[in-house]
Write a protein that holds these residues in place. Structure first.
Motif, PDB file in Angstrom:
ATOM      1  N   SER A   1      -5.744   1.044   7.870  1.00  5.32           N
ATOM      2  CA  SER A   1      -4.908  -0.102   7.530  1.00  5.32           C
ATOM      3  C   SER A   1      -5.743  -1.367   7.535  1.00  5.32           C
ATOM      4  O   SER A   1      -5.274  -2.426   7.155  1.00  5.32           O
ATOM      5  CB  SER A   1      -3.808  -0.260   8.563  1.00  5.32           C
ATOM      6  OG  SER A   1      -4.387  -0.655   9.790  1.00  5.32           O
TER       7      SER A   1
ATOM      8  N   SER B   1      -5.313  -4.770   2.309  1.00  2.00           N
ATOM      9  CA  SER B   1      -4.298  -4.142   1.479  1.00  2.00           C
ATOM     10  C   SER B   1      -4.235  -4.748   0.080  1.00  2.00           C
ATOM     11  O   SER B   1      -4.420  -5.942  -0.098  1.00  2.00           O
ATOM     12  CB  SER B   1      -2.945  -4.277   2.142  1.00  2.00           C
ATOM     13  OG  SER B   1      -2.524  -5.599   1.976  1.00  2.00           O
TER      14      SER B   1
ATOM     15  N   GLN C   1       0.841  -2.412   6.428  1.00  2.00           N
ATOM     16  CA  GLN C   1      -0.434  -2.484   7.159  1.00  2.00           C
ATOM     17  C   GLN C   1      -0.514  -1.417   8.238  1.00  2.00           C
ATOM     18  O   GLN C   1      -0.849  -1.681   9.385  1.00  2.00           O
ATOM     19  CB  GLN C   1      -0.640  -3.865   7.770  1.00  2.00           C
ATOM     20  CG  GLN C   1      -0.917  -4.903   6.700  1.00  2.00           C
ATOM     21  CD  GLN C   1      -1.331  -6.224   7.301  1.00  2.00           C
ATOM     22  OE1 GLN C   1      -0.653  -6.729   8.180  1.00  2.00           O
ATOM     23  NE2 GLN C   1      -2.434  -6.767   6.854  1.00  2.00           N
ATOM     24  N   GLN C   2      -0.147  -0.193   7.850  1.00  2.00           N
ATOM     25  CA  GLN C   2      -0.249   0.918   8.794  1.00  2.00           C
ATOM     26  C   GLN C   2      -1.235   1.935   8.255  1.00  2.00           C
ATOM     27  O   GLN C   2      -1.411   2.064   7.056  1.00  2.00           O
ATOM     28  CB  GLN C   2       1.125   1.578   8.977  1.00  2.00           C
ATOM     29  CG  GLN C   2       2.071   0.661   9.735  1.00  2.00           C
ATOM     30  CD  GLN C   2       3.489   1.152   9.707  1.00  2.00           C
ATOM     31  OE1 GLN C   2       3.774   2.220   9.185  1.00  2.00           O
ATOM     32  NE2 GLN C   2       4.395   0.364  10.254  1.00  2.00           N
TER      33      GLN C   2
ATOM     34  N   THR D   1       3.127   2.418   3.357  1.00  2.00           N
ATOM     35  CA  THR D   1       2.303   2.270   4.572  1.00  2.00           C
ATOM     36  C   THR D   1       1.273   1.175   4.367  1.00  2.00           C
ATOM     37  O   THR D   1       0.987   0.410   5.280  1.00  2.00           O
ATOM     38  CB  THR D   1       1.569   3.577   4.923  1.00  2.00           C
ATOM     39  OG1 THR D   1       0.827   4.000   3.793  1.00  2.00           O
ATOM     40  CG2 THR D   1       2.527   4.657   5.348  1.00  2.00           C
ATOM     41  N   THR D   2       0.732   1.102   3.124  1.00  2.00           N
ATOM     42  CA  THR D   2      -0.250   0.048   2.854  1.00  2.00           C
ATOM     43  C   THR D   2       0.392  -1.318   3.006  1.00  2.00           C
ATOM     44  O   THR D   2      -0.161  -2.230   3.618  1.00  2.00           O
ATOM     45  CB  THR D   2      -0.798   0.200   1.432  1.00  2.00           C
ATOM     46  OG1 THR D   2      -1.191   1.552   1.258  1.00  2.00           O
ATOM     47  CG2 THR D   2      -1.993  -0.694   1.217  1.00  2.00           C
TER      48      THR D   2
END
Length: 1035
Positions: A1026, A914, A727-728, A723-724
């Motif tokens: 994010s 991130s 970018q969520q 997810t990182t």
């Protein structure tokens, strides 16, 4: 005119298919019989008289154009595939879908039923006014009471007639259909008689005297001789007329003033075609009046008198209703309905695709010609006052058309009587069948009972309902009031037929290939607009009521009705609209104001493909409150070929659970060789175009410590990393089974936000969204932030309050101070247990040399570069709670800070960013976090950055791995203690979620830290932003 709605016998289920009919018998004649009807005989002359020839021509042209356009659309629909018996209802419901089909079907049904009422009223009117006016049951005492008495008579006789007709229909429809042609013959003969009469007036006008007093028409009921005095045997005596206007029959009596001033004259009622009545200004222009006005002849001299009290009982002809153009449209329109009669019998035709268009359009052309020619001929033959005299009072109660017809008035009286009777019977046979067809489709649950009938399929219950609705029409009792009601329902029905044709043509549905070629969407659209216009012209309030009824039925079917998949056009319309909207949304990331969590929910399934944590879906529903995008994802292990049956079952289970939890969204199931890849695929590919998720919601793996379950925590940590990378944002619900159901309501309680790292503000947004839902509505929101010893906590609190005020979020703010103290024995014990456990696992997985290499390489590689710029003032701490990498606001450097407690509160304004991006030297995201801290701190930081950071570099190597673990564990235990002290009783706790370590060896320790961090709390939501989502203070 709605006769033969559904050919009896075919829809009813009983009866063998009869001989197949051709265009003439099967379509043309039924249409003709249904279109020509009561209005032609009872009201057309009056409409011509009141509106004048020009405006009547306009009215009829509008109505005929409307039906013509509708017929073209209907032909296109009827020739697109086989139309089963069931006519218009089937056509519309199969091309526009069950909602429209049901709404239009019921409109059509109500229209047909009211048509039945109108015919019965017409029958009684002919019967009472023209044929047998002595048969009235209720006689009027005075002249005023006459209209009311007339209505009462209509009600009494109408009800009796309705009962009789219903009995006939109940006993046998066969007879009604056998009589249909007889009725049609009556109508055709009557029309021919009218044309013959018109021709005859040209050379031999009939002698029909009409008595005028001044310019006012007199009613020929109480006198014979049209004069004031009657001369006989050289003596002059006052006539009966004198007696009516004066107080005695003596010549010296006092008389009504208007009577005294004006002469009595006698004119011809039907001067004939050659007389030029049309071109004089008598019949060309309109003569609209109020209710109760005198029927006056234009152009006749009259001596006006001072406004007298309208003396009751004087034998004037008065208008019975107020007239105006739009009202006449409503009264006239029913006489052009009935164009569906042919398509309703589509089951009986030899070649429906050819017959329906030809027959219907020919019938409309014929009837339009009849109506338009009749208007001109009536205007040319008949004196205006007679046309405007609705009930023929000046002609001693005879029908005006009857007097015109040749050879005898009785042709018209009997012909019209039979035709209205027949049409009434047709309506009463057709309407119940239509209702039965709708009921049998099962789209409107409460109508199911009307689907049943007698053994031979006759709809008994439906007939009963039809008779009851019909009775309401009869109790209205005035033909002029019932006609607009049925105009509404038919116009509504025709409007939808046009809409169906236009939608199908514009969408270019692959299935839309009508045999009938001469249609165009513009014509359908014009027809639709004309129908709508006519509805509002007739009567805007009836139109609104009719639309409301149709709308309610539509919504009801949508809400309750069975799911019917009839491949309808409206579904195609939705797909087109969705595609268009998706293409519009595609460009670029959304503006921060529009940012809302579009959630991908990761569900775990058990061996039987059932959902393990259903409360996760409850949480989604509460978070979304029905808005935004929800994708419910799940992964099955295996190959798709082996597992596709299980995948289907799982999808059904998930959908049914989504239904129970009222989660509005989409279900996406992936079959993958292992769970890890499956989850990664979902995160990458769920959604379509601009409708992608930006937030992942998953449950904390409760059983990660069990020996047999080694991979669940690995999956979890890898998903966090995914997810990182994508970018969520990530939400992890811990103790998810304790979360509330949608039916629960918290009376009070707190939602606590621990804002440890000031990231983009997702933490603020979530409680706000949750509180929109009924479950959490009564909870208070509290925000805690953590301060170091050297922070100015009072200033921090003020800044935070100002920030929240600007965000328009109401919450309590608290600043909690964390005091640096010794690492407790408890922490050591925890760390030791953790290390022993991971040691054991590592021995299972790695050889000793590999392990040593990992330990030495990782620190140098991952932390060296960042550590070199760190000021020596703060002793280095391990990077457990490293919340992404950070960018200082002055933009001078982009470095990863280590996560000391000091960094827990971001001392500078920072934006979370991130890990991956920094490592690959990607340009950093420019989003700023809107948070203001004190100026002094900012300046201090700038200077610190410039000092050389040599000692920090050395510290790194002197740290032993276990010591760093102890440090991290210390931070977690400390923070947990602080959180517990404040939020043990909170309904929900939201915490920043630290990022996973870069060195994969530490994954298991990371899980342990998270476990310690959230220990003792009931419901926890770990939130990892994010960096893209920002709660904005600007509107």
């Amino acid at each position: 005119p709605m006769g033969r709605l559904l050919s009896p016998g075919r829809l009813g289920g009983g009866g063998r298919p009869g001989p197949r009919m051709g265009t003439f018998i099967g379509v043309y004649l039924p249409c003709l019989q249904n279109i020509l009807g009561v209005i032609l005989f009872l009201r057309l002359t009056w409409i011509v008289g009141v509106a004048g020839v020009l405006e009547s021509f306009l009215i009829v042209s509008m109505c005929c154009t409307c039906t013509m356009l509708t017929a073209i659309s209907m032909s296109a629909i009827a020739t697109n595939g086989v139309v089963p018996a069931g006519g218009s209802y089937y056509m519309i419901s199969r091309s526009l879908g069950p909602e429209f089909g049901g709404a239009v079907g019921l409109c059509f049904y109500l229209g047909t039923t009211f048509a039945g009422a109108m015919y019965i009223l017409g029958t009684i009117e002919i019967f009472l006014v023209s044929a047998l006016f002595w048969a009235a049951i209720i006689q009027a005492e005075t002249a005023e009471g006459e209209a009311a008495a007339m209505l009462h008579n209509m009600r009494v006789y109408g009800t009796c007639t309705l009962v009789l007709m219903a009995m006939v229909v109940f006993v046998g429809v066969k007879y009604v259909n056998k009589l249909a042609l007889v009725f049609l013959a009556c109508v055709v003969l009557s029309i021919l008689a009218i044309y013959a009469g018109v021709v005859k007036t040209a050379f031999d006008p009939p002698d029909i005297p009409v008595c005028l007093l001044g310019n006012r028409t007199l009613s020929r009921r109480g006198f014979d001789i049209c004069a004031k005095f009657h001369t006989a045997n050289n003596s002059t005596t006052p006539t009966a007329l004198w007696g009516l206007f004066c107080n005695s029959s003596m010549p010296s009596a006092t008389c009504d003033e208007y009577f005294a001033q004006n002469n009595v004259t006698e004119i011809q009622g039907i001067p004939g075609v050659a007389s030029g009545v049309l071109l004089g200004e008598h019949n060309l222009w309109s003569a609209y009046t109020d209710k109760g006005a005198f029927v006056e002849r234009k152009g006749t001299p009259s001596v006006p008198v001072p406004e007298e009290s309208r003396a009751s009982g004087l034998p004037y002809v008065l208008t019975d209703i107020m007239t105006y153009f739009t009202m006449l449209v409503g009264i006239y329109f029913p006489s052009v309905t009935g164009i569906m009669a042919g398509s309703n019998r589509s089951g009986d035709l030899r070649d429906a695709q050819k017959s329906i268009p030809t027959g219907t359009i020919l019938a409309i052309v014929t009837t339009s010609f009849i109506y338009l020619s009749c208007i001109v001929l009536f205007g040319a033959c008949i004196e205006g006052v007679i046309l405007r005299d609705k009930f023929g009072e000046a002609l001693q109660g005879k029908l005006v058309i009857g007097m015109l017809a040749w050879p005898s008035p009785w042709v018209i009286v009997i012909g019209s009587f039979f035709s209205t009777c027949g049409a009434g019977l047709q309506s009463l046979t057709g309407a119940p069948r239509l209702l039965q067809a709708i009921a049998r489709d099962g789209i409107i649950p409460f109508l199911q009972v009307f689907g049943h009938g007698k053994a031979n399929g006759e709809p008994t219950w439906a007939l009963l309902l039809t008779a009851l609705i019909c009775e309401t029409g009869i109790l209205i009792a005035s033909l002029d009031s019932v006609a607009p009601i049925l105009s509404m329902f038919f116009l509504m029905c025709y409007m939808f037929v046009n809409l169906a044709c236009a939608v199908q043509t514009l969408l270019r549905t692959p299935n839309w290939r009508p045999r009938f070629r001469y249609y165009h969407w513009a014509l359908s659209f014009l027809g639709m607009s004309l129908c709508l216009a006519l509805m509002f012209i007739c009567s805007w309030y009836y139109a609104l009521v009719a639309m409301l009824i149709a709308g309610c039925i539509y919504k009801y079917i949508e809400y309750r009705g069975a799911e019917k998949e009839w491949g309808d056009g409206i579904r195609g319309l939705s797909l087109n609209a969705a595609r268009y909207a998706l293409l519009r949304v595609e460009h670029g990331p959304p503006h921060t104001k529009n940012w809302r969590p579009q959630v991908l929910v990761m569900l775990n399934l058990d061996e039987e493909q059932r959902v393990k944590h259903p409360r996760l879906l409850s949480l989604t529903t509460q978070l979304k409150a029905g808005k935004g995008l929800t994708i419910v994802g799940a992964v099955l292990e295996g190959t798709y070929l082996d597992k596709h049956v299980e995948a289907q079952r799982a999808e059904e289970n998930i959908r049914s659970l989504m239904g129970v939890e009222k989660t509005k969204g989409f279900c996406q199931l992936v079959v993958s060789s292992n769970l890890r890849d499956g989850m990664s695929h979902l995160i990458q590919s769920a959604g379509l175009g601009g409708m992608k998720h930006n937030t992942v919601l998953m449950a904390w793996p409760e059983s990660w410590k069990q020996e047999d379950n080694t991979f669940s925590w690995k999956n979890f940590v890898e998903t966090v990393r995914d997810t990182t990378a994508a970018q969520q944002a990530l939400l992890v619900a811990k103790n998810v089974d304790l979360f509330p159901q949608n039916q629960e309501r918290f009376g009070d309680g707190d939602i606590d936000v621990w804002w440890v790292v000031h990231d983009g503000g997702l933490l603020m947004l979530l409680p706000f969204l949750l509180r929109q839902h009924k479950v959490w509505r009564k909870c208070r929101m509290r925000i805690f932030t953590v301060a170091q010893v050297d922070d100015n906590s009072i200033q921090m609190k003020k800044d935070l309050q100002v920030f929240l005020y600007h965000l328009r979020i109401s919450a309590e703010v608290e600043v909690v101070e964390m005091v640096e103290n010794d690492i407790s024995a408890f922490t050591y014990e925890k760390t030791l247990m953790m290390e022993q456990r991971s040691q054991m696992l590592k021995q299972m997985q790695l050889s000793k040399t590999e392990r040593e290499r990992e330990v030495h390489v990782a620190p140098t590689h991952a932390r060296g570069s960042a550590r070199s710029q760190r000021p020596p003032a703060i002793p280095p701490l391990p990077e457990v709670i490293q919340f992404g990498d950070l960018k200082s606001q002055n933009g001078s450097c982009c470095h990863a800070l280590l996560s000391h407690q000091a960094q827990l509160i971001h001392d500078r304004n920072t934006a979370s960013h991130s890990v991956v991006a920094t490592r690959t030297q990607a340009p950093s995201t420019p989003d700023k976090v809107q948070m203001t801290w004190t100026k002094e701190k900012l300046i201090a930081e700038k200077y610190k950055n410039k000092e050389p950071g040599v000692s920090g570099f050395k510290d790194l190597f002197s740290l032993k791995p276990n010591q760093s673990n102890v440090r991290r564990m210390h931070t977690a235990v400390k923070l947990n203690g602080v959180v517990l002290s404040r939020s043990r009783g909170a309904q929900l706790v939201l915490l920043n979620m630290p990022g996973p370590p870069r060195n994969r060896q530490g994954d298991e320790n990371y899980m342990e830290f998270l476990e310690v961090l959230t220990e003792g709390l009931n419901r926890v939501l770990l939130v990892r932003g994010s960096g893209r989502e920002v709660v904005t203070i600007y509107s």
